[in-house]
Structure formats: structure tokens, C-alpha cells
Scaffold this motif. Structure first.
Motif, PDB file in Angstrom:
ATOM      1  N   MET A  14       0.834  -1.183   0.000  1.00 24.52           N
ATOM      2  CA  MET A  14       0.000   0.000   0.000  1.00 24.52           C
ATOM      3  C   MET A  14       0.881   1.249   0.000  1.00 24.52           C
ATOM      4  O   MET A  14       1.703   1.425   0.904  1.00 24.52           O
ATOM      5  CB  MET A  14      -0.932   0.008   1.215  1.00 24.52           C
ATOM      6  N   VAL A  15       0.718   2.065  -1.028  1.00 22.57           N
ATOM      7  CA  VAL A  15       1.485   3.303  -1.164  1.00 22.57           C
ATOM      8  C   VAL A  15       0.593   4.459  -0.731  1.00 22.57           C
ATOM      9  O   VAL A  15      -0.527   4.612  -1.235  1.00 22.57           O
ATOM     10  CB  VAL A  15       1.953   3.497  -2.617  1.00 22.57           C
ATOM     11  N   ARG A  16       1.106   5.279   0.172  1.00 16.57           N
ATOM     12  CA  ARG A  16       0.277   6.319   0.797  1.00 16.57           C
ATOM     13  C   ARG A  16       0.718   7.746   0.494  1.00 16.57           C
ATOM     14  O   ARG A  16       0.168   8.690   1.050  1.00 16.57           O
ATOM     15  CB  ARG A  16       0.233   6.079   2.304  1.00 16.57           C
ATOM     16  N   ARG A  17       1.714   7.907  -0.355  1.00 20.29           N
ATOM     17  CA  ARG A  17       2.124   9.252  -0.782  1.00 20.29           C
ATOM     18  C   ARG A  17       2.719   9.151  -2.189  1.00 20.29           C
ATOM     19  O   ARG A  17       3.440   8.211  -2.491  1.00 20.29           O
ATOM     20  CB  ARG A  17       3.131   9.870   0.187  1.00 20.29           C
ATOM     21  N   TYR A  18       2.394  10.169  -3.027  1.00 20.42           N
ATOM     22  CA  TYR A  18       2.728  10.099  -4.441  1.00 20.42           C
ATOM     23  C   TYR A  18       3.417  11.382  -4.906  1.00 20.42           C
ATOM     24  O   TYR A  18       3.296  12.441  -4.282  1.00 20.42           O
ATOM     25  CB  TYR A  18       1.445   9.883  -5.257  1.00 20.42           C
ATOM     26  N   THR A  19       4.119  11.277  -6.027  1.00 23.61           N
ATOM     27  CA  THR A  19       4.717  12.450  -6.653  1.00 23.61           C
ATOM     28  C   THR A  19       3.646  13.175  -7.469  1.00 23.61           C
ATOM     29  O   THR A  19       2.516  12.693  -7.616  1.00 23.61           O
ATOM     30  CB  THR A  19       5.880  12.056  -7.573  1.00 23.61           C
ATOM     31  N   SER A  20       4.023  14.310  -8.032  1.00 29.52           N
ATOM     32  CA  SER A  20       3.086  15.083  -8.849  1.00 29.52           C
ATOM     33  C   SER A  20       3.018  14.592 -10.296  1.00 29.52           C
ATOM     34  O   SER A  20       2.251  15.126 -11.098  1.00 29.52           O
ATOM     35  CB  SER A  20       3.486  16.560  -8.832  1.00 29.52           C
ATOM     36  N   ASP A  57     -12.011  16.674  -9.876  1.00 32.17           N
ATOM     37  CA  ASP A  57     -12.815  15.532  -9.422  1.00 32.17           C
ATOM     38  C   ASP A  57     -12.169  14.849  -8.223  1.00 32.17           C
ATOM     39  O   ASP A  57     -12.863  14.436  -7.283  1.00 32.17           O
ATOM     40  CB  ASP A  57     -12.991  14.530 -10.565  1.00 32.17           C
ATOM     41  N   VAL A  58     -10.857  14.708  -8.256  1.00 32.44           N
ATOM     42  CA  VAL A  58     -10.154  14.119  -7.119  1.00 32.44           C
ATOM     43  C   VAL A  58     -10.348  14.982  -5.881  1.00 32.44           C
ATOM     44  O   VAL A  58     -10.604  14.475  -4.776  1.00 32.44           O
ATOM     45  CB  VAL A  58      -8.653  13.943  -7.434  1.00 32.44           C
ATOM     46  N   ALA A  59     -10.253  16.287  -6.042  1.00 22.49           N
ATOM     47  CA  ALA A  59     -10.451  17.200  -4.914  1.00 22.49           C
ATOM     48  C   ALA A  59     -11.869  17.085  -4.365  1.00 22.49           C
ATOM     49  O   ALA A  59     -12.081  17.121  -3.139  1.00 22.49           O
ATOM     50  CB  ALA A  59     -10.163  18.632  -5.355  1.00 22.49           C
ATOM     51  N   ARG A  60     -12.844  16.944  -5.249  1.00 22.78           N
ATOM     52  CA  ARG A  60     -14.234  16.774  -4.807  1.00 22.78           C
ATOM     53  C   ARG A  60     -14.391  15.484  -4.016  1.00 22.78           C
ATOM     54  O   ARG A  60     -15.140  15.444  -3.023  1.00 22.78           O
ATOM     55  CB  ARG A  60     -15.166  16.761  -6.014  1.00 22.78           C
ATOM     56  N   PHE A  61     -13.708  14.425  -4.441  1.00 23.61           N
ATOM     57  CA  PHE A  61     -13.780  13.166  -3.707  1.00 23.61           C
ATOM     58  C   PHE A  61     -13.312  13.358  -2.266  1.00 23.61           C
ATOM     59  O   PHE A  61     -13.991  12.944  -1.316  1.00 23.61           O
ATOM     60  CB  PHE A  61     -12.932  12.096  -4.396  1.00 23.61           C
ATOM     61  N   TRP A  62     -12.152  13.975  -2.105  1.00 25.96           N
ATOM     62  CA  TRP A  62     -11.628  14.159  -0.748  1.00 25.96           C
ATOM     63  C   TRP A  62     -12.487  15.114   0.059  1.00 25.96           C
ATOM     64  O   TRP A  62     -12.634  14.952   1.287  1.00 25.96           O
ATOM     65  CB  TRP A  62     -10.181  14.641  -0.811  1.00 25.96           C
ATOM     66  N   ALA A  63     -13.077  16.093  -0.602  1.00 28.17           N
ATOM     67  CA  ALA A  63     -13.906  17.057   0.118  1.00 28.17           C
ATOM     68  C   ALA A  63     -15.126  16.400   0.745  1.00 28.17           C
ATOM     69  O   ALA A  63     -15.547  16.770   1.852  1.00 28.17           O
ATOM     70  CB  ALA A  63     -14.338  18.185  -0.829  1.00 28.17           C
ATOM     71  N   VAL A  64     -15.705  15.407   0.041  1.00 33.92           N
ATOM     72  CA  VAL A  64     -16.921  14.784   0.575  1.00 33.92           C
ATOM     73  C   VAL A  64     -16.643  13.555   1.428  1.00 33.92           C
ATOM     74  O   VAL A  64     -17.483  13.170   2.256  1.00 33.92           O
ATOM     75  CB  VAL A  64     -17.915  14.417  -0.555  1.00 33.92           C
ATOM     76  N   GLY A  71     -13.495  17.371  14.219  1.00 28.25           N
ATOM     77  CA  GLY A  71     -14.599  16.644  14.826  1.00 28.25           C
ATOM     78  C   GLY A  71     -15.478  15.932  13.830  1.00 28.25           C
ATOM     79  O   GLY A  71     -16.496  15.361  14.180  1.00 28.25           O
ATOM     80  N   ASP A  72     -15.083  15.953  12.552  1.00 30.34           N
ATOM     81  CA  ASP A  72     -15.907  15.334  11.519  1.00 30.34           C
ATOM     82  C   ASP A  72     -15.366  13.987  11.075  1.00 30.34           C
ATOM     83  O   ASP A  72     -15.875  13.394  10.126  1.00 30.34           O
ATOM     84  CB  ASP A  72     -15.989  16.266  10.312  1.00 30.34           C
ATOM     85  N   GLY A  73     -14.301  13.501  11.713  1.00 32.23           N
ATOM     86  CA  GLY A  73     -13.750  12.208  11.343  1.00 32.23           C
ATOM     87  C   GLY A  73     -12.817  12.287  10.165  1.00 32.23           C
ATOM     88  O   GLY A  73     -12.195  11.301   9.785  1.00 32.23           O
ATOM     89  N   GLY A  74     -12.704  13.456   9.535  1.00 29.59           N
ATOM     90  CA  GLY A  74     -11.814  13.613   8.392  1.00 29.59           C
ATOM     91  C   GLY A  74     -10.511  14.249   8.831  1.00 29.59           C
ATOM     92  O   GLY A  74      -9.498  13.607   8.983  1.00 29.59           O
ATOM     93  N   GLY A  75     -10.607  15.568   9.100  1.00 26.14           N
ATOM     94  CA  GLY A  75      -9.464  16.279   9.634  1.00 26.14           C
ATOM     95  C   GLY A  75      -8.224  16.149   8.773  1.00 26.14           C
ATOM     96  O   GLY A  75      -8.273  15.802   7.608  1.00 26.14           O
ATOM     97  N   LEU A  80      -3.807  11.070   5.547  1.00 30.19           N
ATOM     98  CA  LEU A  80      -4.684  11.762   4.610  1.00 30.19           C
ATOM     99  C   LEU A  80      -3.911  12.735   3.733  1.00 30.19           C
ATOM    100  O   LEU A  80      -4.155  12.834   2.528  1.00 30.19           O
ATOM    101  CB  LEU A  80      -5.771  12.514   5.376  1.00 30.19           C
ATOM    102  N   ASP A  81      -2.977  13.461   4.341  1.00 29.37           N
ATOM    103  CA  ASP A  81      -2.199  14.409   3.550  1.00 29.37           C
ATOM    104  C   ASP A  81      -1.435  13.694   2.438  1.00 29.37           C
ATOM    105  O   ASP A  81      -1.306  14.207   1.327  1.00 29.37           O
ATOM    106  CB  ASP A  81      -1.221  15.172   4.450  1.00 29.37           C
ATOM    107  N   GLY A  82      -0.923  12.499   2.742  1.00 30.52           N
ATOM    108  CA  GLY A  82      -0.233  11.729   1.726  1.00 30.52           C
ATOM    109  C   GLY A  82      -1.180  11.199   0.678  1.00 30.52           C
ATOM    110  O   GLY A  82      -0.907  11.287  -0.533  1.00 30.52           O
ATOM    111  N   MET A  83      -2.311  10.659   1.090  1.00 28.27           N
ATOM    112  CA  MET A  83      -3.261  10.083   0.143  1.00 28.27           C
ATOM    113  C   MET A  83      -3.818  11.127  -0.808  1.00 28.27           C
ATOM    114  O   MET A  83      -4.090  10.849  -1.982  1.00 28.27           O
ATOM    115  CB  MET A  83      -4.395   9.406   0.910  1.00 28.27           C
ATOM    116  N   ARG A  84      -3.972  12.328  -0.326  1.00 23.09           N
ATOM    117  CA  ARG A  84      -4.510  13.398  -1.162  1.00 23.09           C
ATOM    118  C   ARG A  84      -3.561  13.818  -2.285  1.00 23.09           C
ATOM    119  O   ARG A  84      -3.945  14.601  -3.146  1.00 23.09           O
ATOM    120  CB  ARG A  84      -4.864  14.605  -0.283  1.00 23.09           C
TER     121      ARG A  84
END
Length: 208
Positions: A14-20, A57-64, A71-75, A80-84
Motif C-alpha cells: 500500500m502506497v500512501r504518498r505520491y509524486t506530482s 474531481d479528485v479534490a471533490r472526492f476528498w472534500a466529501v 470533529g468530523d472524522g476527516g481532519g 490523509l495528507d499523503g493520500m490526497r
């Protein structure tokens, strides 16, 4: 040059951080072509794949699915910073209705759509097999990927944002991209070793 299958299996992680660096569309298509070759109960093929490969679209996925509000379970977290950073997200969906319909057909011998006939929710089992083929194809394409779940509290928001019909439920999602070679390992997995074969394989009798 494609890898030997044993190397694909061995190198998958499982890879959790990516290049651009963007992912080639042909690589995504290869993942999907392989995914639909997965086995499925009754050859139902009750899966669908929502491909998000445009930055908005990717940004919309993470937003929802993982809002940054406290306090929303996302934070925000290292995970998460890596996955995004992934340029591609593939949402793997399964249809329970498709399986109930398929097994009510004459060749299957059942006369109703009762859910309690199923020893396991094979709609998600089969979608998981398709997801594994995506993960393995990513390795074969020189990419990294990570399978993860969509929080139940966020499924309705995901449906609304991307127009997913109510008959389809997310088995999970997969980030895809070029692994960041400088990324530090994150999560408890870094503290766990792979279980020995003798602990997980039982021949003839449990514990034997």
C-alpha cells in the motif's frame, strides 16, 4: 518490460504518498481491463468503477469523504495528507441487487431474492477481487496504489456528489500514482511484520 507475476505479488504494497507526475491514461485503462476479468459469483459481474483522474474531481472526492473540519472524522493527518497527493482515485462499487436478481434466475435454482441465503456478501467479495487486480496491475505498470474504505457516514455525500445510484455501494476506493521515493512510512503497519506461513496455513486440521 513487464514483471514476472511472482514479482508483482511480492512488490505489491500500500502506497500512501505520491509524486506530482501524472498517471498515463493507458495505465488506468489496463487496470480496468484487468479488473473486469475478476471472478464473480454466477458471473454476475456486479461491480462498477468510478474513475476520478481530473484534479477537480479528485479534490471533490476528498472534500466529501474526508472533510478537513475538526470533529468530523476527516481532519488532517499524515495519512490523509499523503493520500490526497494521488492524481487518480478509483471508487470500486458493488450492487447487491444485481446478485439477488441473478440468483433468482432459473439456472441458479433459487425462487426468491432472500439475502439470508448468502454465506457472505459476495457482491463485496467479488468487488474486492477486482480491486486486487487493480492493485496488482498498478505494480506491473510501475505505479503505486492503496485500497481504503469510505467512511459509512460519508457514503451518502459521495453518492450525491458524483450521482451514484442507491443500488451501488462502495466496497472501497483506490488511490493510484507514482510512489514518492522520499516518503516516510506512515501508520501502524510500519510496526507489524508479515505473519509466518505456519501461523496462517492449516493442513488437514486447524493447528496442524
Amino acid at each position: 518490460m513487464r514483471m514476472e507475476f511472482r514479482d508483482v505479488v511480492r512488490r505489491r504494497r500500500m502506497v500512501r504518498r505520491y509524486t506530482s507526475e501524472p498517471v498515463a491514461p493507458a495505465a488506468v485503462e489496463a487496470m480496468l481491463r484487468h479488473a473486469v476479468r475478476a471472478p464473480s459469483a454466477g458471473f454476475t459481474q456486479g461491480w462498477s468503477f468510478l474513475v476520478l483522474d481530473v484534479p477537480d474531481d479528485v479534490a471533490r472526492f476528498w472534500a466529501v469523504t474526508s472533510p478537513r473540519a475538526r470533529g468530523d472524522g476527516g481532519g488532517s493527518s499524515a495519512w490523509l495528507d499523503g493520500m490526497r497527493t494521488a492524481p487518480v482515485v478509483i471508487v470500486v462499487l458493488a450492487s447487491e441487487e444485481a446478485y439477488l436478481d441473478r440468483y433468482a434466475q432459473r439456472d441458479k435454482g433459487w425462487t426468491d431474492r432472500a439475502r439470508d441465503r448468502w454465506s457472505a456478501p459476495y457482491w463485496h467479495v467479488d468487488a474486492g477481487m477486482a480491486a486486487l487486480l487493480i492493485l496488482q496491475t498498478a505494480v506491473d505498470e510501475g505505479l503505486g496504489a492503496c485500497f481504503f474504505g469510505v467512511p459509512p457516514s460519508r457514503v451518502d455525500a459521495l453518492r450525491e456528489e458524483f450521482g451514484i445510484p442507491s443500488a451501488w455501494a462502495p466496497t472501497g476506493a483506490i488511490t493510484v500514482g507514482h510512489p514518492d521515493p522520499d516518503a516516510a512510512p506512515t501508520g501502524s503497519v510500519t510496526r507489524r511484520a508479515r505473519r509466518p506461513m505456519g501461523d496462517v496455513v492449516h493442513r488437514g486440521r486447524w493447528g496442524a
